[in-house]
Scaffold this motif. Structure first.
Motif, PDB file in Angstrom:
ATOM      1  N   LYS A 104      17.709  41.498   2.971  1.00 10.21           N
ATOM      2  CA  LYS A 104      17.460  42.086   4.295  1.00 10.21           C
ATOM      3  C   LYS A 104      16.273  43.029   4.272  1.00 10.21           C
ATOM      4  O   LYS A 104      15.896  43.552   3.232  1.00 10.21           O
ATOM      5  CB  LYS A 104      18.704  42.848   4.759  1.00 10.21           C
ATOM      6  N   GLN A 105      15.735  43.261   5.448  1.00 11.92           N
ATOM      7  CA  GLN A 105      14.686  44.264   5.605  1.00 11.92           C
ATOM      8  C   GLN A 105      14.932  45.006   6.914  1.00 11.92           C
ATOM      9  O   GLN A 105      15.803  44.644   7.691  1.00 11.92           O
ATOM     10  CB  GLN A 105      13.299  43.616   5.603  1.00 11.92           C
ATOM     11  N   ASN A 106      14.196  46.063   7.157  1.00 15.43           N
ATOM     12  CA  ASN A 106      14.324  46.885   8.368  1.00 15.43           C
ATOM     13  C   ASN A 106      15.738  47.421   8.546  1.00 15.43           C
ATOM     14  O   ASN A 106      16.270  47.463   9.652  1.00 15.43           O
ATOM     15  CB  ASN A 106      13.890  46.096   9.614  1.00 15.43           C
ATOM     16  N   ILE A 107      16.383  47.822   7.459  1.00 14.85           N
ATOM     17  CA  ILE A 107      17.729  48.395   7.519  1.00 14.85           C
ATOM     18  C   ILE A 107      17.598  49.827   8.021  1.00 14.85           C
ATOM     19  O   ILE A 107      16.806  50.608   7.508  1.00 14.85           O
ATOM     20  CB  ILE A 107      18.402  48.355   6.129  1.00 14.85           C
ATOM     21  N   ARG A 108      18.368  50.169   9.059  1.00  9.91           N
ATOM     22  CA  ARG A 108      18.271  51.503   9.645  1.00  9.91           C
ATOM     23  C   ARG A 108      19.631  51.959  10.141  1.00  9.91           C
ATOM     24  O   ARG A 108      20.507  51.152  10.417  1.00  9.91           O
ATOM     25  CB  ARG A 108      17.236  51.519  10.764  1.00  9.91           C
ATOM     26  N   GLU A 109      19.783  53.249  10.248  1.00 11.02           N
ATOM     27  CA  GLU A 109      21.025  53.840  10.754  1.00 11.02           C
ATOM     28  C   GLU A 109      21.177  53.515  12.241  1.00 11.02           C
ATOM     29  O   GLU A 109      20.193  53.311  12.946  1.00 11.02           O
ATOM     30  CB  GLU A 109      21.001  55.366  10.565  1.00 11.02           C
ATOM     31  N   VAL A 110      22.426  53.497  12.710  1.00  6.87           N
ATOM     32  CA  VAL A 110      22.697  53.230  14.121  1.00  6.87           C
ATOM     33  C   VAL A 110      23.456  54.409  14.718  1.00  6.87           C
ATOM     34  O   VAL A 110      23.950  55.274  14.003  1.00  6.87           O
ATOM     35  CB  VAL A 110      23.519  51.928  14.301  1.00  6.87           C
TER      36      VAL A 110
END
Length: 106
Positions: free
Chosen positions: A68-74
């Motif tokens: 995966k890429q662009n993993i960010r908090e929500v």
């Protein structure tokens, strides 16, 4: 049916009439177009292993973070709101499925 192949010579099989086994597109690989069973003669998925499996390398899966890429908090509050709208269920496995899969606590 038991299959035997020589790792030193991929594509060379004990029974050359078995056309389902083929040389792979990548060097030193083989391909089987069908279901493969290890310790079972009735595989119901692409690969069924009845027993322990030892992995000396990595097992990649679509949920693996390495894929995966662009993993960010929500926004946690928004996600909790969504969870409260989900349908949650409990279930028991069907006895015939549990016995085939070796599941004791259904």
């Amino acid at each position: 049916k038991n299959f035997y192949f020589q790792a030193s010579n991929p594509g060379q099989f004990e029974n050359d009439s078995d056309v389902l086994w083929q040389r792979g597109h990548v060097p030193e690989t083989i391909a089987y177009h069908g279901r493969v069973g290890i310790n079972t003669d009735a595989p119901d998925e692409a690969l069924v292993v009845c027993g322990n499996a030892k992995v000396m390398g990595r097992v990649m899966h679509p949920s693996d973070s390495r894929a995966k890429q662009n993993i960010r908090e929500v926004d946690t509050n928004e996600q909790l709101r969504r969870i409260t709208q989900m349908r949650l269920v409990e279930y028991d496995y069907k006895p015939e499925f549990a016995s085939v899969m070796g599941i004791k606590d259904t």
